[in-house]
Design a protein around this motif. Structure first.
Motif, PDB file in Angstrom:
ATOM      1  N   THR B  46       0.834  -1.206   0.000  1.00 10.68           N
ATOM      2  CA  THR B  46       0.000   0.000   0.000  1.00 10.68           C
ATOM      3  C   THR B  46       0.866   1.252   0.000  1.00 10.68           C
ATOM      4  O   THR B  46       0.591   2.237  -0.685  1.00 10.68           O
ATOM      5  N   ALA B 215      -9.007   7.439   5.263  1.00 10.13           N
ATOM      6  CA  ALA B 215      -8.925   5.987   5.098  1.00 10.13           C
ATOM      7  C   ALA B 215      -9.896   5.306   6.051  1.00 10.13           C
ATOM      8  O   ALA B 215     -10.487   4.264   5.727  1.00 10.13           O
ATOM      9  N   ASN B 220     -10.452   1.807   4.490  1.00 10.08           N
ATOM     10  CA  ASN B 220      -9.228   1.391   3.809  1.00 10.08           C
ATOM     11  C   ASN B 220      -8.141   1.181   4.864  1.00 10.08           C
ATOM     12  O   ASN B 220      -7.271   2.018   5.077  1.00 10.08           O
TER      13      ASN B 220
END
Ligand SMILES: Nc1ncnc2c1ncn2[C@@H]1O[C@H](COP(=O)(O)OP(=O)(O)OP(=O)(O)O)[C@@H](O)[C@H]1O
Ligand SMILES: [Mg+2]
Lengths: 264, 261
Positions: B46, B215, B220
């Protein structure tokens, strides 16, 4: 009493601290130019107090102190040749030995080339010329003390005030520094007031010992040490030395006994 | 680098590798879904994938942190100097320095944001308020902690106030100042992140804290972890940087920075 000719004249000076502690009863003391006077006494008898008053670091509560006929705080600059050596070396840890020794000259605004030359001379006197670039922490305790003495000599003082300068050192180093100090005292014609609580050091060094007692701090007696006796290892083990030591010991003992009786 | 230095780097790194290894194994062995706890591998992926986003956010957070640290050093040292110049000033103002320290920044951040137009400026002000106190307290203590014998020596040599300040007080204070700086550097980062959580809800921030918030809304989790890792690493690097600075300034003489060998 000819106080005008004395290097240091203490006239009934006494000290009571702000918290009420009577550190020193009235003391009178004259020190002639060229004398080596030792203040001897137990802890708390006011030795440091007296020395700090002579240095002008403390004001007496009553009485008068003069150095060369002037108040210690108001010594005119040309005559200001009084140096203080503390119990610890009190070097600036962030400065090299040379910069530490140069400090008094820097503060007085002596120009750099002259100051550097005088620093070299002072370091030579105490045998530290090879260590001028070292930091204090890289030196042994004895060497730090030497640096401290070099710093006190760099201004070419004629009066040296020393507050238990070798108290924290081992006996062998202490004896050697005592010898070096005597050599300096003679060669430079210094006047020295030296604080110690070692009877042996007092006998070995002094031309006169001022015996002091505690609670309350005061002077009990003055003992002259025959100045013509050579100060060497033979003197340390001589009967004269033992005689002086015994006399000082008795004097200290009598002083503490009389206090105990007074308290009883 | 000395053997000691290598050890000081290798040992913590070893611990980190071990922990990351255990984490990776645990996530794989028990099949933990990435939206609960992502594996270190996923976090690293990521980090790379979202770097354009996260890198920009890191730059913003770093900018705020450093500006705040510089402000607190300048302000803190100035205040400390004022304090040691006069006992009156210190007695009158020290309680307010303490007040500053104990007021939670989240409570006053919204006010500052309302009062100050620029979001960056308000972030820097918040972070400065958080980081200021250790500099004030330590520098004041340092400027006062001068060896008594040296003080007497300066007095006997008729040193001026200025000479005493420059040659004695400031060098004596340096070790204390650097101690304060290390604490403040961490606090400046914390202040920057916390303040941004507050500002971020207004939709103006783009720092790491804002990324964590975003996020979080989008669930996420790997990106949340990636941002968190960046904040943590920044803190560690900052601390090491201040350590190096202190060593550079004090290394030759101060006990805390010299090794016994
Ligand atoms: N600043 C001060 N305030 C209050 N009392 C003090 C202060 N300095 C010293 N005293 C007290 O004055 C007395 C004499 O102290 P001084 O330091 O002169 O003794 P000293 O003979 O030098 O002792 P030592 O051998 O331990 O150095 C002691 O009782 C001490 O507690
Ligand atoms: Mg003393």
């Amino acid at each position: 009493m000819n106080s005008e000719a004395s290097a240091v004249a203490v006239q009934s000076a006494e000290k009571t601290y702000a918290n009420g502690t009577r550190a020193l009863l009235p003391v009178s003391l004259n020190v002639q130019q060229g004398e080596f006077v030792t203040l001897l006494g137990p802890s708390g008898c006011g030795k440091s107090t007296l020395l700090n008053m002579v240095a002008g670091l403390l004001a007496p509560s009553a009485g008068r102190i003069s150095v060369w006929g002037e108040s210690p705080n108001a010594l005119s600059h040309a005559k200001q040749r009084m140096s203080f050596v503390f119990q610890e070396a009190t070097l600036m840890p962030w400065a090299r030995v040379a910069a530490n020794v140069r400090l008094p000259l820097d503060l007085q605004g002596v120009n750099r080339p002259e100051a550097d030359q005088r620093v070299i001379d002072a370091l030579k006197l105490v045998g530290l010329e090879k260590f001028s670039d070292a930091y204090p922490r890289e030196l042994s305790g004895g060497m730090q003390m030497r640096a401290s003495i070099a710093r006190s000599l760099v201004t070419d003082p004629s009066l040296l005030l020393m507050d238990e300068p070798f108290g924290a050192l081992d006996e062998i180093t202490r004896n050697r520094l005592d010898d070096e100090l005597l050599t300096l005292w003679r060669s430079k014609g210094l006047t020295v007031i030296f604080v110690t609580h070692s009877i042996h050091e007092a006998v070995y060094l002094s031309s006169r010992v001022v015996v002091m007692a505690a609670r309350p701090g005061r002077v009990v007696e003055e003992v002259m040490i025959e100045p013509t006796i050579p100060r060497d290892d033979a003197f340390r083990v001589s009967t004269e030395f033992a005689g002086y030591a015994k006399r000082l010991q008795d004097s200290l003992l009598r002083a503490s006994v009389s206090v105990d009786e007074a308290l009883a | 680098m000395t053997r000691d230095g290598v050890q000081r780097l290798l040992l913590p790194l070893g611990v980190a590798l071990l922990l990351v290894g255990v984490w990776q194994w645990w996530v794989t062995a028990y099949d933990i879904p990435a939206f609960l706890v992502p594996s270190p591998l996923v976090v690293a992926q990521t980090l790379v994938k979202d770097w354009s986003l996260l890198g920009a956010a890191l730059a913003v957070t770093l900018k705020v942190t450093f500006l705040a640290l510089i402000c607190s050093v300048l302000l803190g040292v100035a205040i400390a100097f004022a304090f040691v110049q006069s006992k009156w000033i210190e007695t009158a103002f020290f309680p307010y320095a303490v007040l500053l320290q104990v007021t939670p920044i989240v409570a006053i951040a919204p006010l500052i944001i309302i009062w100050v137009q620029s979001p960056t400026a308000s972030l820097v002000i918040c972070a400065t308020l958080v980081a200021l106190f250790p500099i004030i307290a330590n520098t004041t203590l340092g400027l006062r902690s001068v060896n008594r014998g040296l003080q007497s020596l300066f007095k006997m040599n008729r040193a001026t106030r200025w000479q005493t300040l420059v040659r004695l007080r400031i060098p004596s204070a340096l070790p204390y100042f650097f101690g304060g700086l290390r604490i403040s550097s961490g606090l400046a980062l914390i202040g920057a992140v916390v303040a941004e959580f507050v500002v971020g809800t207004g939709g103006t921030g783009t720092g790491l804290a804002y990324q964590i918030l975003q996020a979080g809304y989008q669930l996420n989790i790997p990106r949340m972890f990636a941002a968190l890792v960046l904040i943590t690493l920044t803190g560690v690097v900052l601390f090491a940087l201040m350590g190096a600075l202190s060593k550079w300034a004090l290394g030759s003489w101060h006990e805390s920075e010299t090794t016994v060998s």
